[in-house]
Design an enzyme around this catalytic site. Structure first.
Site, PDB file in Angstrom:
ATOM      1  N   TRP A  84       0.830  -1.209   0.000  1.00 39.69           N
ATOM      2  CA  TRP A  84       0.000   0.000   0.000  1.00 39.69           C
ATOM      3  C   TRP A  84       0.860   1.253   0.000  1.00 39.69           C
ATOM      4  CZ3 TRP A  84      -0.380   3.929   3.689  1.00 39.69           C
ATOM      5  CH2 TRP A  84      -1.418   4.851   3.498  1.00 39.69           C
ATOM      6  N   HIS A  85       1.990   1.200   0.693  1.00 40.79           N
ATOM      7  CA  HIS A  85       2.842   2.382   0.774  1.00 40.79           C
ATOM      8  C   HIS A  85       3.480   2.720  -0.561  1.00 40.79           C
ATOM      9  CE1 HIS A  85       2.557   2.008   5.187  1.00 40.79           C
ATOM     10  NE2 HIS A  85       2.924   3.266   5.189  1.00 40.79           N
ATOM     11  N   GLY A  86       3.790   1.745  -1.372  1.00 41.91           N
ATOM     12  CA  GLY A  86       4.428   2.062  -2.642  1.00 41.91           C
ATOM     13  C   GLY A  86       4.529   0.856  -3.547  1.00 41.91           C
TER      14      GLY A  86
END
Length: 489
Positions: free
Chosen positions: A328-330
Site C-alpha cells: 500500500w505504501h508504494g
C-alpha cells in the site's frame, strides 16, 4: 499546496477560516458553511494538478451512490447487498491499482517473461491511497449495518476535508459525520488556541527538524542506489537520520492537520503517539500511523481471521496484513520487503511474549534491552523503505553490519560527521524522552484527557505569546519549501 508554504499559512488557511465562520454566523442553513469547506477543499486538491480533480469527484459520486444502495437494500434483507459491496470494492481497488501499480506490474511482467511489454507511465494522483481506504471502510460498514444514509454534503466533506486529505490521518466516517451534524460549537477560542498551537508544533517538526536532518540521509541513499561504496559511519548515520526525518516529517504533518482541522472546530484522530518510545514492535504499531494500523486491523487482519484458529493462523494473517500494508505504501519490492520485515518482527514478538510468560521473566528486566532491539529493528527496516533499489538497501545494510573503512562517499559526512551524529543523538532524545504534542496540549480524542503536568500548554496570554514567537521564528526559517515525504505514498 503545502502546509509549510507561505500561500497556505498566510492566505488559504486564514481566508478559508474567515469564510467558514462568517457563513456559520450569518446563515440559517447549517450545510452552507460545510459546502464552503467542501469547495475550499476541492480547490486545495486541484492546486497540485486540476486534471486529477475528476478522479476524486468521480470516486466520491460512485462510492456515495453504492453506499446508499447498500444501506437501503440491507434494510430489505436482499442478497444484492453483497454484489454492491463487491462492486464498490472492485471499483476502488481498480482505480488504486491502475494509478499506483500499473507501471510496477508491467515492469515485473517484462522482467519475468522477457516480453517487450510497453511501459505506461501513470502519474499518481495525490491522496488516492488515503481516500480509497476511507471509502472502502465506509462501504464495508454500510454492509455491516454500522453507518447511516449520510447527507451528501457531509459525505463529501468526510472525503475531501483538506487538513487530512493529502496524507491522513485516515479518518473513519463514524468519528467525522457526527461532528458535521452537531450544533454550532461554542468553544471558538479554545478551538483556535489548540488549533494554532498544534499547527505551530507540527511546523517546528517539519521545518526545524525533518528538513534539517534530511541532509544527513539523502546523499548517502542516493550514493548507495548509484552503486557507490558506503562506509559503516555513513550507513548507520543515514539510516538513523532517515528514521528521524520520516518521523518528524510525517508526525509534523499529522499535527498540522489536527491543528488546521481544530481551527474549524473539527477534531481529527491522533496518528502518532511517540513511536520511538516503543519497547516492542507490537507497541510500535500501536503508536506509529495509528489510523493506518486501525484500518489494517479492522478491515484486513480481522476479516482474514485474526488470531482465531490458533497461532499459525495468527502469524499467517499478520504476515499477509503487513505485506499488503507495505505494498500500500508504494509500488516497489523495497516496500514489500519492508512490510515483510515488520510481519516477521511481529511474529517473533508474539513468540517471545509467549516465552516470557512461560518462563515468568519480569518485563522490568527486559525493558531497556527491548527498547534497544525494537529501535534497531525499526531502523534496519526503514533502510528498505527509503532506498530506491533493493541493491542500494542491501549495500547500506551490509555496511551497517561490517567494520567497513571505505572512504566517505558523500562530502557532507566527510566534512562534518560530528555535527550529523550530534544532531541524530539530540533528535532521538527528543523523540524518545520528551512529551509529544498531544501531551503538551492535553489533547485526546476517544480517550481520557491527558493529565496536566507543569510543562503542559495553558490557554493564557503567556503561552499565546510563546507560541507566537515560536511560530514567527519557524516561519523565518522556511527559506526552502520542501514536500512532505508521505505525499509520494
Amino acid at each position: 499546496m503545502l502546509f509549510n508554504s507561505f500561500e497556505f499559512i498566510f492566505l488559504f488557511l486564514p481566508l478559508t477560516a474567515l469564510g467558514f465562520y462568517v457563513l456559520r454566523a450569518t446563515s440559517s442553513n447549517g450545510n452552507l458553511p460545510l459546502m464552503f469547506l467542501v469547495l475550499a477543499s476541492l480547490f486545495f486538491y486541484a492546486w497540485w494538478d486540476v486534471r486529477y480533480l475528476a478522479v476524486i469527484v468521480v470516486s466520491i459520486l460512485v462510492n456515495y451512490s453504492i453506499g446508499r444502495h447498500i444501506i437501503r437494500l440491507r434494510k430489505t434483507g436482499t442478497f444484492e447487498v453483497k454484489g454492491y459491496l463487491a462492486l464498490g470494492v472492485i471499483f476502488n481497488l481498480a482505480a488504486l491499482g491502475y494509478f499506483k501499480y500499473t507501471t510496477f506490474v508491467l515492469y515485473n511482467l517484462e522482467a519475468a517473461t522477457n516480453w517487450n511489454v510497453p511501459l505506461i507511465q501513470v502519474v499518481l494522483p495525490l491522496a488516492i491511497s488515503f481516500f480509497t481506504f476511507q471509502q472502502i471502510a465506509y462501504l464495508v460498514d454500510a454492509r455491516r449495518g454500522e453507518c447511516d444514509d449520510y447527507d451528501f454534503v457531509h459525505y463529501c466533506l468526510f472525503v475531501t476535508f483538506f487538513p487530512q486529505l493529502i496524507a491522513g490521518p485516515i479518518v473513519h466516517h463514524a468519528e467525522m459525520m457526527p461532528q458535521f451534524m452537531r450544533p454550532k460549537r461554542q468553544e471558538f477560542w479554545s478551538d483556535i488556541y489548540v488549533g494554532v498551537s498544534f499547527f505551530t508544533l507540527g511546523l517546528i517538526k517539519k521545518v526545524l527538524i525533518a528538513d534539517d536532518i534530511a541532509q544527513w540521509s539523502t546523499p548517502v541513499f542516493a550514493a548507495a542506489d548509484g552503486g557507490m561504496a558506503i562506509n559503516s559511519i555513513e550507513a548507520w548515520g543515514a539510516a538513523a537520520a532517515y528514521s528521524l526525518q520520516l518521523y518528524f516529517d510525517f508526525s509534523g504533518y499529522a499535527d498540522m492537520a489536527i491543528g488546521g482541522a481544530r481551527i474549524f472546530g473539527i477534531q481529527l484522530p491522533l496518528n502518532f503517539n511517540s513511536p520511538y518510545k516503543a519497547r516492542s514492535i507490537i507497541d510500535f504499531w500501536r503508536r506509529w500511523h495509528m489510523t493506518l494500523s486501525r484500518f489494517l486491523r479492522d478491515y484486513l487482519y480481522i476479516p482474514l481471521g485474526g488470531n482465531r484458529g490458533g497461532s499459525f493462523a495468527r502469524y499467517r494473517n499478520l504476515m499477509i496484513t503487513m505485506l499488503l500494508g507495505g505494498l500500500w505504501h508504494g509500488a516497489g519490492w523495497t516496500f514489500i520487503i519492508w512490510g515483510g520485515l515488520h510481519g516477521l518482527y511481529l511474529v517473533v514478538n508474539h513468540l517471545f511474549r509467549g516465552l516470557r510468560f512461560a518462563l515468568n521473566i519480569s518485563r522490568w528486566i527486559t525493558q531497556p534491552m527491548a527498547w534497544f532491539i525494537t529501535t534497531l529493528c525499526v531502523v534496519v527496516a526503514w533502510v528498505f523503505f527509503r532506498a530506491e533499489t533493493i541493491g542500494g538497501a542491501l549495500a547500506i545494510i551490509q555496511s551497517m553490519f561490517s567494520a567497513d573503512q571505505t572512504p566517505y562517499a558523500t562530502r557532507i559526512w566527510e566534512q562534518s560527521a560530528d555535527s550529523g551524529l550530534k544532531r541524530i543523538v539530540i533528535f532521538y532524545a527528543i523523540a524518545a524522552l520528551l512529551p509529544n504534542t498531544q501531551q503538551l496540549l492535553r489533547y485526546s480524542l476517544g480517550a481520557r484527557e491527558v493529565a496536566a503536568r507543569w510543562w503542559t500548554w495553558k490557554p493564557n496570554w503567556v503561552y499565546g505569546l510563546i507560541t507566537s514567537v515560536i511560530f514567527v521564528a519557524t516561519v523565518l526559517n522556511m527559506s526552502d519549501i520542501s514536500e512532505f515525504l508521505y505525499f509520494q505514498f
